[in-house]
Design a protein around this motif. Structure first.
Motif, PDB file in Angstrom:
ATOM      1  N   PRO A 110      -8.406  -1.239  -3.214  1.00 14.79           N
ATOM      2  CA  PRO A 110      -7.822  -1.870  -4.455  1.00 14.79           C
ATOM      3  C   PRO A 110      -7.067  -3.207  -4.269  1.00 14.79           C
ATOM      4  O   PRO A 110      -6.635  -3.498  -3.160  1.00 14.79           O
ATOM      5  N   THR A 111      -6.935  -3.718  -5.173  1.00 15.82           N
ATOM      6  CA  THR A 111      -6.160  -4.967  -5.047  1.00 15.82           C
ATOM      7  C   THR A 111      -4.692  -4.665  -5.291  1.00 15.82           C
ATOM      8  O   THR A 111      -4.339  -4.127  -6.334  1.00 15.82           O
ATOM      9  N   VAL A 112      -3.856  -5.066  -4.349  1.00 13.07           N
ATOM     10  CA  VAL A 112      -2.433  -4.741  -4.440  1.00 13.07           C
ATOM     11  C   VAL A 112      -1.610  -6.021  -4.419  1.00 13.07           C
ATOM     12  O   VAL A 112      -1.815  -6.884  -3.577  1.00 13.07           O
ATOM     13  N   SER A 113      -0.700  -6.136  -5.368  1.00 13.94           N
ATOM     14  CA  SER A 113       0.185  -7.290  -5.391  1.00 13.94           C
ATOM     15  C   SER A 113       1.333  -7.085  -4.427  1.00 13.94           C
ATOM     16  O   SER A 113       2.004  -6.064  -4.462  1.00 13.94           O
ATOM     17  N   MET A 114       1.569  -8.060  -3.553  1.00 10.71           N
ATOM     18  CA  MET A 114       2.670  -7.979  -2.593  1.00 10.71           C
ATOM     19  C   MET A 114       3.779  -8.958  -2.967  1.00 10.71           C
ATOM     20  O   MET A 114       4.515  -9.465  -2.130  1.00 10.71           O
ATOM     21  N   GLU A 115       3.911  -9.259  -4.247  1.00 10.04           N
ATOM     22  CA  GLU A 115       4.943 -10.172  -4.706  1.00 10.04           C
ATOM     23  C   GLU A 115       6.326  -9.602  -4.414  1.00 10.04           C
ATOM     24  O   GLU A 115       6.546  -8.392  -4.485  1.00 10.04           O
ATOM     25  N   PRO A 116       7.302 -10.450  -4.074  1.00  8.13           N
ATOM     26  CA  PRO A 116       8.664  -9.947  -3.893  1.00  8.13           C
ATOM     27  C   PRO A 116       9.208  -9.414  -5.211  1.00  8.13           C
ATOM     28  O   PRO A 116       8.839  -9.887  -6.283  1.00  8.13           O
ATOM     29  N   ARG A 117      10.046  -8.397  -5.133  1.00 10.59           N
ATOM     30  CA  ARG A 117      10.554  -7.800  -6.359  1.00 10.59           C
ATOM     31  C   ARG A 117      11.438  -8.804  -7.088  1.00 10.59           C
ATOM     32  O   ARG A 117      12.187  -9.571  -6.490  1.00 10.59           O
TER      33      ARG A 117
ATOM     34  N   ARG B  97       2.704   3.787   3.303  1.00 16.44           N
ATOM     35  CA  ARG B  97       2.153   3.546   1.958  1.00 16.44           C
ATOM     36  C   ARG B  97       2.713   2.249   1.404  1.00 16.44           C
ATOM     37  O   ARG B  97       3.921   2.023   1.396  1.00 16.44           O
ATOM     38  N   TRP B  98       1.824   1.378   0.933  1.00 13.67           N
ATOM     39  CA  TRP B  98       2.216   0.131   0.290  1.00 13.67           C
ATOM     40  C   TRP B  98       2.479   0.375  -1.195  1.00 13.67           C
ATOM     41  O   TRP B  98       1.704   1.063  -1.877  1.00 13.67           O
ATOM     42  N   LEU B  99       3.564  -0.183  -1.706  1.00 15.22           N
ATOM     43  CA  LEU B  99       3.926  -0.043  -3.113  1.00 15.22           C
ATOM     44  C   LEU B  99       3.690  -1.375  -3.818  1.00 15.22           C
ATOM     45  O   LEU B  99       4.209  -2.405  -3.391  1.00 15.22           O
ATOM     46  N   ASP B 100       2.916  -1.365  -4.877  1.00 17.95           N
ATOM     47  CA  ASP B 100       2.581  -2.616  -5.561  1.00 17.95           C
ATOM     48  C   ASP B 100       3.703  -3.048  -6.500  1.00 17.95           C
ATOM     49  O   ASP B 100       4.733  -2.380  -6.628  1.00 17.95           O
ATOM     50  N   SER B 101       3.507  -4.182  -7.162  1.00 22.26           N
ATOM     51  CA  SER B 101       4.569  -4.766  -7.978  1.00 22.26           C
ATOM     52  C   SER B 101       4.923  -3.921  -9.200  1.00 22.26           C
ATOM     53  O   SER B 101       6.016  -4.041  -9.735  1.00 22.26           O
ATOM     54  N   ALA B 102       3.999  -3.052  -9.653  1.00 26.27           N
ATOM     55  CA  ALA B 102       4.338  -2.167 -10.771  1.00 26.27           C
ATOM     56  C   ALA B 102       5.523  -1.282 -10.419  1.00 26.27           C
ATOM     57  O   ALA B 102       6.332  -0.935 -11.285  1.00 26.27           O
ATOM     58  N   MET B 103       5.659  -0.961  -9.134  1.00 31.04           N
ATOM     59  CA  MET B 103       6.779  -0.133  -8.697  1.00 31.04           C
ATOM     60  C   MET B 103       7.923  -0.979  -8.146  1.00 31.04           C
ATOM     61  O   MET B 103       9.098  -0.715  -8.433  1.00 31.04           O
ATOM     62  N   THR B 104       7.618  -2.001  -7.359  1.00 30.59           N
ATOM     63  CA  THR B 104       8.692  -2.765  -6.713  1.00 30.59           C
ATOM     64  C   THR B 104       9.490  -3.610  -7.700  1.00 30.59           C
ATOM     65  O   THR B 104      10.617  -4.014  -7.392  1.00 30.59           O
ATOM     66  N   ARG B 105       8.964  -3.905  -8.867  1.00 31.69           N
ATOM     67  CA  ARG B 105       9.728  -4.643  -9.873  1.00 31.69           C
ATOM     68  C   ARG B 105      10.743  -3.772 -10.598  1.00 31.69           C
ATOM     69  O   ARG B 105      11.600  -4.285 -11.321  1.00 31.69           O
ATOM     70  N   SER B 106      10.634  -2.461 -10.405  1.00 29.15           N
ATOM     71  CA  SER B 106      11.633  -1.575 -11.002  1.00 29.15           C
ATOM     72  C   SER B 106      12.988  -1.837 -10.364  1.00 29.15           C
ATOM     73  O   SER B 106      13.101  -1.945  -9.134  1.00 29.15           O
ATOM     74  N   PRO B 107      14.071  -1.927 -11.140  1.00 25.41           N
ATOM     75  CA  PRO B 107      15.416  -2.098 -10.559  1.00 25.41           C
ATOM     76  C   PRO B 107      15.844  -0.940  -9.662  1.00 25.41           C
ATOM     77  O   PRO B 107      16.799  -1.067  -8.907  1.00 25.41           O
ATOM     78  N   LEU B 108      15.131   0.195  -9.727  1.00 28.17           N
ATOM     79  CA  LEU B 108      15.442   1.329  -8.880  1.00 28.17           C
ATOM     80  C   LEU B 108      14.926   1.170  -7.451  1.00 28.17           C
ATOM     81  O   LEU B 108      15.386   1.846  -6.539  1.00 28.17           O
ATOM     82  N   VAL B 109      13.962   0.263  -7.259  1.00 24.65           N
ATOM     83  CA  VAL B 109      13.217   0.209  -6.000  1.00 24.65           C
ATOM     84  C   VAL B 109      13.695  -0.960  -5.150  1.00 24.65           C
ATOM     85  O   VAL B 109      13.754  -2.101  -5.618  1.00 24.65           O
ATOM     86  N   GLN B 110      14.000  -0.681  -3.875  1.00 27.19           N
ATOM     87  CA  GLN B 110      14.476  -1.735  -2.985  1.00 27.19           C
ATOM     88  C   GLN B 110      13.482  -2.089  -1.886  1.00 27.19           C
ATOM     89  O   GLN B 110      13.650  -3.096  -1.201  1.00 27.19           O
ATOM     90  N   GLN B 111      12.438  -1.277  -1.671  1.00 30.20           N
ATOM     91  CA  GLN B 111      11.471  -1.539  -0.619  1.00 30.20           C
ATOM     92  C   GLN B 111      10.057  -1.545  -1.174  1.00 30.20           C
ATOM     93  O   GLN B 111       9.769  -0.859  -2.161  1.00 30.20           O
ATOM     94  N   SER B 112       9.175  -2.289  -0.522  1.00 33.73           N
ATOM     95  CA  SER B 112       7.781  -2.383  -0.955  1.00 33.73           C
ATOM     96  C   SER B 112       6.883  -1.423  -0.177  1.00 33.73           C
ATOM     97  O   SER B 112       5.667  -1.603  -0.153  1.00 33.73           O
ATOM     98  N   TYR B 113       7.470  -0.404   0.444  1.00 33.99           N
ATOM     99  CA  TYR B 113       6.701   0.560   1.220  1.00 33.99           C
ATOM    100  C   TYR B 113       7.449   1.883   1.288  1.00 33.99           C
ATOM    101  O   TYR B 113       8.650   1.965   1.021  1.00 33.99           O
ATOM    102  N   GLN B 114       6.711   2.922   1.664  1.00 34.95           N
ATOM    103  CA  GLN B 114       7.293   4.211   1.988  1.00 34.95           C
ATOM    104  C   GLN B 114       6.572   4.724   3.226  1.00 34.95           C
ATOM    105  O   GLN B 114       5.352   4.603   3.338  1.00 34.95           O
ATOM    106  N   HIS B 115       7.313   5.251   4.181  1.00 33.46           N
ATOM    107  CA  HIS B 115       6.648   5.738   5.387  1.00 33.46           C
ATOM    108  C   HIS B 115       7.294   7.028   5.872  1.00 33.46           C
ATOM    109  O   HIS B 115       8.439   7.343   5.558  1.00 33.46           O
ATOM    110  N   SER B 116       6.508   7.777   6.672  1.00 33.31           N
ATOM    111  CA  SER B 116       6.967   9.013   7.295  1.00 33.31           C
ATOM    112  C   SER B 116       6.448   9.031   8.722  1.00 33.31           C
ATOM    113  O   SER B 116       5.335   8.577   8.995  1.00 33.31           O
ATOM    114  N   TRP B 117       7.266   9.576   9.632  1.00 32.92           N
ATOM    115  CA  TRP B 117       6.821   9.716  11.016  1.00 32.92           C
ATOM    116  C   TRP B 117       7.448  10.954  11.619  1.00 32.92           C
ATOM    117  O   TRP B 117       8.483  11.436  11.154  1.00 32.92           O
ATOM    118  N   PHE B 118       6.789  11.476  12.654  1.00 38.71           N
ATOM    119  CA  PHE B 118       7.271  12.691  13.293  1.00 38.71           C
ATOM    120  C   PHE B 118       6.635  12.810  14.667  1.00 38.71           C
ATOM    121  O   PHE B 118       5.470  12.457  14.856  1.00 38.71           O
TER     122      PHE B 118
END
Length: 284
Positions: free
Chosen positions: A121-128, A255-276
């Motif tokens: 998909p096409t994902v926008s990586m614009e800064p929030r 996981r990359w988060l596109d601008s639909a999510m990163t433009r939310s005032p609740l969101v501070q990062q453009s990614y989510q990750h898990s490791w173990f």
């Protein structure tokens, strides 16, 4: 520093024990039987939201049961039908995972470290550019939602494919999600590897319910209504058999988060990750 030291010790001890390795667990579940494994180690599941703490990972359960028709697999309930030796279709239900980002401890944030072939998909990586930051502590509680849907699985030699379509059956967000995940398995002298990639599409209603700021929020907060979101994800998984049901394992998911999510005032990062990284023991 302590976490790095613990990770190093896990690696050293795992390779030292591998000389007594037993054959690699192939991931299949016998019909009408329970499977239970528990992993002990160190890891973390991040939250991209303001003032929502990352969740430490120390114990990871893997629980599944497959009957002739019905099954349970790490929180997913379903009934399935084998269409061909390589394809199956299932009706499935689950706890929607979006609420987990708002809390440090939440069952939906516990990542599954196994991939059971029977369920598979096409994902926008614009800064929030949100007008201001908003803490999760300032907004209304997000609902606990239950989703239902259809799952299509396929497996061909070293490849697996899973397609899911989810919809809200609890009436909490009235949204939908569609995902496609493909994985490639590798068996080497250093253990078993799995590289997988997926794309997750989330509808506007789902995004609005969890990441939007609407008229029923406190009046001093900015209003925000997101559009539908597309979120790609990559995962690398590794396991090394040891002895008597033990193995060493590790995974990393991004996981990359596109601008639909990163433009939310609740969101501070453009990614989510898990490791173990740790040890896993299969009890049965």
């Amino acid at each position: 520093m302590k976490m790095l030291q613990a990770t190093f010790l896990l690696l050293v001890s795992g390779f030292a024990a591998a000389s007594e390795a037993r054959p690699q667990d192939d991931g299949y579940v016998e019909e009408s039987s329970w499977r239970f494994s528990l992993a002990l180690g160190v890891g973390q599941s991040s939250s991209p939201l303001y003032d929502a703490a990352n969740m430490p990972l120390y114990l990871l359960p893997d629980i599944s049961y497959y009957g002739k028709v019905g099954f349970f697999d790490n929180g997913t309930l379903g009934v399935g039908l084998d269409l061909t030796p390589h394809w199956s279709v299932s009706l499935v239900s689950r706890l929607n995972p979006e609420k987990g980002y708002f809390y440090r401890w939440h069952v939906s944030r516990i990542p599954s470290f196994e991939q059971t072939f029977s369920s598979m998909p096409t994902v926008s990586m614009e800064p929030r550019s949100a007008p201001q930051r908003v803490s999760v502590n300032e907004v209304n509680r997000r609902p606990t939602a239950w989703d239902g849907g259809v799952q299509l699985n396929a497996w061909f030699d070293a490849w697996t494919l899973r397609l899911n379509g989810w919809t809200d059956i609890s009436g909490q967000h009235h949204g939908h999600e569609i995902s496609v995940v493909a994985g490639r398995h590798y068996q080497t002298s250093l253990g078993h590897w799995r590289l997988s990639g997926g794309v997750y599409w989330k509808s506007e209603n789902l995004m609005q319910r969890y990441y939007g700021l609407s008229d029923d929020e406190p009046s001093h907060l900015p209003r925000y209504q997101p559009r539908a979101s597309v979120q790609p994800e990559l995962e690398l998984y590794w396991s090394l058999p040891l002895s008597a049901g033990w193995r060493m394992m590790a995974f990393y998911r991004y996981r990359w988060l596109d601008s639909a999510m990163t433009r939310s005032p609740l969101v501070q990062q453009s990614y989510q990750h898990s490791w173990f990284i740790g040890w896993s023991y299969r009890f049965f």
